[in-house]
Design a protein around this motif. Structure first.
Motif, PDB file in Angstrom:
ATOM      1  N   ARG A 113     -17.233  16.082   3.826  1.00  0.00           N
ATOM      2  CA  ARG A 113     -16.764  17.357   4.387  1.00  0.00           C
ATOM      3  C   ARG A 113     -17.726  17.947   5.413  1.00  0.00           C
ATOM      4  O   ARG A 113     -17.355  18.838   6.178  1.00  0.00           O
ATOM      5  CB  ARG A 113     -16.446  18.349   3.274  1.00  0.00           C
ATOM      6  N   LYS A 114     -18.966  17.446   5.426  1.00  0.00           N
ATOM      7  CA  LYS A 114     -19.918  17.870   6.473  1.00  0.00           C
ATOM      8  C   LYS A 114     -19.459  17.357   7.837  1.00  0.00           C
ATOM      9  O   LYS A 114     -19.713  17.973   8.861  1.00  0.00           O
ATOM     10  CB  LYS A 114     -21.321  17.313   6.179  1.00  0.00           C
ATOM     11  N   ILE A 115     -18.786  16.204   7.814  1.00  0.00           N
ATOM     12  CA  ILE A 115     -18.338  15.583   9.068  1.00  0.00           C
ATOM     13  C   ILE A 115     -17.021  16.204   9.526  1.00  0.00           C
ATOM     14  O   ILE A 115     -16.868  16.601  10.670  1.00  0.00           O
ATOM     15  CB  ILE A 115     -18.197  14.053   8.892  1.00  0.00           C
ATOM     16  N   LYS A 116     -16.035  16.296   8.606  1.00  0.00           N
ATOM     17  CA  LYS A 116     -14.770  16.969   8.932  1.00  0.00           C
ATOM     18  C   LYS A 116     -14.081  17.403   7.643  1.00  0.00           C
ATOM     19  O   LYS A 116     -14.298  16.795   6.587  1.00  0.00           O
ATOM     20  CB  LYS A 116     -13.853  16.073   9.772  1.00  0.00           C
ATOM     21  N   PRO A 117     -13.229  18.448   7.720  1.00  0.00           N
ATOM     22  CA  PRO A 117     -12.553  18.929   6.514  1.00  0.00           C
ATOM     23  C   PRO A 117     -11.681  17.839   5.877  1.00  0.00           C
ATOM     24  O   PRO A 117     -11.095  17.013   6.583  1.00  0.00           O
ATOM     25  CB  PRO A 117     -11.672  20.084   7.024  1.00  0.00           C
ATOM     26  N   ILE A 118     -11.616  17.862   4.549  1.00  0.00           N
ATOM     27  CA  ILE A 118     -10.790  16.913   3.802  1.00  0.00           C
ATOM     28  C   ILE A 118      -9.436  17.579   3.576  1.00  0.00           C
ATOM     29  O   ILE A 118      -9.313  18.508   2.784  1.00  0.00           O
ATOM     30  CB  ILE A 118     -11.452  16.552   2.452  1.00  0.00           C
TER      31      ILE A 118
END
Length: 288
Positions: free
Chosen positions: A164-169
């Motif tokens: 989730r640091k990279i993109k929202p789940i």
């Protein structure tokens, strides 16, 4: 198509007779209710409670079937509101309907790429998406450990936080890929998907299923007539434990007589015809 689980056994323990009244606290697609209505003719009724408004709308109105769009946690209030009685039996089928997997679009199934909602009702409350994107790692780990006994809960929670640091789940397929990265290859050895336990835990938390079950069980004894029958089908050990403990405690107080010493399981034939029934466990009791 939804096939009612343990239908023969439900009828055996509920024992519907002419003109008796029953509550189907988890109506779903009404499979069990229709079977009861066949037995309690000509004047017996079924009060069917369904929490999901879309599934509720899909059930056809029938004679002697009273439909209520609400949660079973409000059982006593519902029975009083509809002046429904005398109540000769109550059924709970705690599994979610095939409709939720195949048609709801709410992320209950890991076989379709859908938004991670997992709510039965259409309220604006908690969703699975909110849990995986906003909750702390320790809380996510606790949910997975306590609500599905997931042995890799720590690793899955850690992987969710990293992802989730990279993109929202946002979708089921995103979450499945995260789980696959977190667990060893061959986990569950193909018996069930490695995502099964995580999805189960999130669904239970989003819908507050275990707490609602604890709240409703004492209400059943206030609603049932003496000699009224209570039948509960659960689908995982946590639910079954709550039901078993409740029945045991009430039996000690001589409030009920337990009819099933051990949980009743589906036959091999039923599992073959309806694989989703494989984890079903039925317990039954009579109010004294």
């Amino acid at each position: 198509m939804h096939i009612p689980v343990l239908k023969k056994e439900v009828l055996e323990y509920l024992e519907p007779k002419t003109n008796e009244n029953f509550v189907d606290a988890t109506l779903g697609s009404a499979g069990h209710s229709l079977a009861i209505l066949e037995r309690n003719k000509p004047n017996g009724k079924v009060l069917g409670i369904e929490i999901d408004p879309e599934l509720f709308k899909a059930v056809k109105q029938r004679d002697r079937l009273i439909l209520v769009n609400d949660s079973y946690v409000n059982l006593k209030k519902i029975v009083e509101k509809y002046k429904f009685g005398p109540v000769n039996g109550i059924l709970f089928d705690l599994g979610f309907s095939s409709w939720h997997i195949e048609e709801s679009g709410k992320g209950f199934s890991f076989q379709k790429d859908e938004p991670l909602i997992m709510r039965y009702d259409s309220g604006q409350g908690l969703t699975a998406q909110e849990i995986v994107n906003k909750w702390p790692e320790k809380e996510i780990e606790k949910i997975l450990r306590e609500y599905s006994e997931e042995k890799f809960s720590k690793r899955i929670a850690k992987e969710i936080i990293e992802a989730r640091k990279i993109k929202p789940i946002k979708t089921t397929f995103q979450l499945i890929e995260i789980i696959k990265k977190a667990v060893p290859k061959g986990y569950e050895r193909g018996r069930i998907s490695p995502a099964t336990r995580t999805f189960q835990a999130l669904r239970i938390k989003v819908n507050d299923e275990l707490e609602n079950l604890k709240k409703v069980l004492p209400q059943t004894l206030k609603v049932l007539e003496p000699k009224g029958r209570l039948v509960i089908i659960s689908f995982h050990s946590l639910e079954d434990r709550i039901v078993k403990n409740f029945l045991r405690e009430e039996s000690k107080k001589a409030q009920i007589k337990i009819l099933t010493k051990k949980p009743v399981r589906p036959t091999e034939e039923e599992i073959k015809n309806n694989p989703r029934s494989r984890s079903a466990r039925l317990r039954a009791a009579t109010k004294t």
